[in-house]
Write a protein that holds these residues in place. Structure first.
Motif, PDB file in Angstrom:
ATOM      1  N   TYR A 262       0.824  -1.215   0.000  1.00 38.11           N
ATOM      2  CA  TYR A 262       0.000   0.000   0.000  1.00 38.11           C
ATOM      3  C   TYR A 262       0.860   1.267   0.000  1.00 38.11           C
ATOM      4  N   ASP A 263       1.832   1.329   0.909  1.00 34.27           N
ATOM      5  CA  ASP A 263       2.632   2.546   1.020  1.00 34.27           C
ATOM      6  C   ASP A 263       4.139   2.268   1.034  1.00 34.27           C
ATOM      7  N   PHE A 264       4.525   1.128   0.491  1.00 34.25           N
ATOM      8  CA  PHE A 264       5.947   0.794   0.485  1.00 34.25           C
ATOM      9  C   PHE A 264       6.332   0.005  -0.755  1.00 34.25           C
ATOM     10  N   ILE A 265       7.633  -0.026  -1.000  1.00 32.22           N
ATOM     11  CA  ILE A 265       8.224  -0.791  -2.088  1.00 32.22           C
ATOM     12  C   ILE A 265       9.338  -1.632  -1.465  1.00 32.22           C
ATOM     13  N   SER A 266       9.287  -2.927  -1.640  1.00 31.00           N
ATOM     14  CA  SER A 266      10.379  -3.798  -1.197  1.00 31.00           C
ATOM     15  C   SER A 266      11.203  -4.156  -2.423  1.00 31.00           C
TER      16      SER A 266
END
Length: 188
Positions: free
Chosen positions: A58-62
């Motif tokens: 939702y609010d992050f990029i791994s």
């Protein structure tokens, strides 16, 4: 634009928080340059030598890497994420693929186990997934058969050295406590 970074339990994955919504609905995972073509941002990240996986929450990029050093990769990744969001381009292209949609079609369980599966899914959604998202990953339901729950590990969870402990000591114990029919949890 300020992008925060966080280490994850998986040393091969870092979590990047751009301070913006990345995926309004669902999640998306990319494990190859070909898959990444569905996302302008993922495609841009895969252009960086050493990047082997990208996962959008939702609010992050791994971002996962091979043997490259984070000290060399992080500046390039931060620059690519910043440039992408400053450009105003969408995160996903027209051929957007949300993992929930892809996973739902692959689920397996007996019709008689539907109420058990609904309880398992609710526990995963409310108790497991929010905790795992904090570490830059995701766990989704794949199937239920003969007392065994099959789960998909995504983002930083995929290939994480501590994922077995998370499954066996965390998720398995939780599910067994609330759903006596669950005997074992297995990574699909």
């Amino acid at each position: 634009m300020f992008i925060q970074t966080e280490a994850t339990p998986n040393p091969a994955t870092q979590k990047f928080l751009p301070g913006k919504v990345v995926m309004e609905n669902g999640t998306a995972e990319f494990r190859s340059t070909e898959e990444a073509q569905a996302s302008p941002l993922a495609a841009r990240l895969f252009e960086i030598s050493g990047v082997t996986g990208v996962y959008f929450g939702y609010d992050f990029i791994s971002v996962s890497k091979d043997n490259a050093d984070w000290q060399h990769l992080k500046p390039a990744i931060l620059g690519s994420i910043m440039e992408h969001f400053m450009s105003g381009k969408p995160v996903m292209g027209d051929a957007s693929i949300l993992s929930e949609d892809a996973d739902a079609g692959d689920e397996f369980f007996d019709e008689g186990d539907e109420s058990i599966v609904l309880t398992i899914k609710e526990l995963l959604e409310t108790r497991v997934r929010p905790a795992v998202a904090q570490d830059g990953g995701d766990i989704t339901f794949r199937g239920f058969k003969d007392g065994k729950v099959y789960l998909n590990m995504k983002g930083s969870c995929a290939g994480c050295p501590s994922s077995t402990a998370t499954l066996k000591h965390g998720v398995q114990n939780l599910l067994r406590h609330f759903v006596p029919e669950v005997e074992e949890v297995i990574a699909a």
